[in-house]
Design an enzyme around this catalytic site. Sequence first.
Site, PDB file in Angstrom:
ATOM      1  N   ASP A  75      22.988  13.410 -85.674  1.00 32.39           N
ATOM      2  CA  ASP A  75      24.094  13.321 -86.613  1.00 32.39           C
ATOM      3  C   ASP A  75      23.532  12.886 -87.960  1.00 32.39           C
ATOM      4  OD1 ASP A  75      23.425  10.748 -85.808  1.00 32.39           O
ATOM      5  OD2 ASP A  75      25.461   9.987 -85.960  1.00 32.39           O
ATOM      6  N   ASP A 123      23.116  10.198 -89.738  1.00 32.61           N
ATOM      7  CA  ASP A 123      22.169   9.102 -89.923  1.00 32.61           C
ATOM      8  C   ASP A 123      21.198   8.975 -88.751  1.00 32.61           C
ATOM      9  OD1 ASP A 123      23.980   8.100 -88.057  1.00 32.61           O
ATOM     10  OD2 ASP A 123      23.882   6.057 -88.835  1.00 32.61           O
ATOM     11  N   ASP A 141      21.383   8.312 -85.560  1.00 31.58           N
ATOM     12  CA  ASP A 141      21.435   7.337 -84.475  1.00 31.58           C
ATOM     13  C   ASP A 141      21.976   7.965 -83.189  1.00 31.58           C
ATOM     14  OD1 ASP A 141      24.116   7.536 -85.167  1.00 31.58           O
ATOM     15  OD2 ASP A 141      24.435   5.381 -85.415  1.00 31.58           O
ATOM     16  N   SER A 148      27.445   7.984 -91.068  1.00 32.42           N
ATOM     17  CA  SER A 148      27.068   8.571 -89.781  1.00 32.42           C
ATOM     18  C   SER A 148      27.505  10.030 -89.670  1.00 32.42           C
ATOM     19  CB  SER A 148      27.655   7.709 -88.661  1.00 32.42           C
ATOM     20  OG  SER A 148      27.169   8.087 -87.403  1.00 32.42           O
TER      21      SER A 148
END
Length: 453
Positions: free
Chosen positions: A246, A248, A250, A109
């Site tokens: 960010d 990834d 999400d 992440s």
Amino acid sequence: MPRLFGTDGVRGLANRELTADLALGLAQAAAAVLTQGRHADELRAAGRRPVAVVARDPRVSGEFLTAAVSAGLASSGVDVLDAGVIPTPATAFLIDSIGADFGVMISASHNPAPDNGIKFFSFGGTKLPDEVEDRIESHLGRQKLAPTGDGVGRIRRFADAEDRYVVHLLGTLPNRLEGLKVVLDCAHGAAAGVSPETFRDAGAEVIVIGADPDGMNINDGVGSTHLEPLQRAVLEHGADLGIAHDGDADRCLAVDAEGRVVDGDRIMAILAVSMHERGMLTDDTLVVTVMSNLGLRRAMAERGIRVVETRVGDRYVLEALAEGGFALGGEQSGHVIMTEFATTGDGVLTGLHLAAEVARTGRTLAELASVMTVYPQVLVNVRDVDHHGLDDDAGIADAVREVEAELGDTGRVLLRPSGTEPMVRVMVEASEQDAADAHAARLAEVVRTRLAR
């Protein structure tokens, strides 16, 4: 021994804590646990192997970890569809869309490039509950599934994974984005291809930064944890707004045309009011965590929107959304979940719908964000204390009551122990910054004195 799974999968320094051996073992254990029960019986009756979607963000360690996870699954009799580099929410969507039995996302992440993580999703693209993660962890080191011959799984490329996701995102929009100029910061991460393509296809004029991943620059000075480049780019290009993801994708944070940050609370407020007005906010309810600003709660109350509160962590927001059948929830950090369209936080989806609201209303993002007033919020981490004694200490409880009495309905106090280290987090909100600072410092000193180790 500490729990291997954290609040969002298994994370650690790649090739030190998160090794190829561990990734292989976790995949084998997950295959054993997630292919049990009635669903497994149905698979056998249909004469087919389980199918898993595997994807990653662009950090370099994701390459060997993907190979290890895929090997662990295939050696356990699971067919693997390798979706390559795509956002975490795209992985969740694809699992649900094609009816895969489960899936794996390899990402850390917003963490720096040397870290990595492994997240598992169940059938339907939902995150695993704690008890299922515990079963996977307890299965490590035990006998693995070991089919032979045509029982072993195959590994194939999921060639149209990104296209399917883009089509899905575009299909969720209530209106197009023509006339908007948008700056996108993709954090040199998983959104670098998907987000610009989708915004352009939706009709926006797009300027892109942070979209040149090289395996080591993910989240490095860009993205939702470093908003300064986005603020500069919005002002330089005279854009209507900026969107930051960010690593990834999400998460979504935003910047208005004047370069001011619009955080997750304000994004949720804008979306909640819009959905409420259009009759799309189920039970007129928004789900947030205890860290969401008092200003959000007040703004929602003024508009007849109920707020349900959970512990910190998007998994707890997801649980509350599922239990109540609610449509919208999220975190101050920018994890926003729209359950009609996604099973997890989706930064690209959130950014699209935020931009769509600007286009639909003809109002600026700053005007929309003024729906709530942000109360000054101070967070003090009191380290190296006996955090387990927090709830039982009468002196701390008395100090909290005194501060709450002084604040009245103009502020809020929250003390919570860390789940991973000897630390207590002291949060105070007040109508004035000086008051928030003073009360937070006072409570932090009480905690430090009363819980000294």
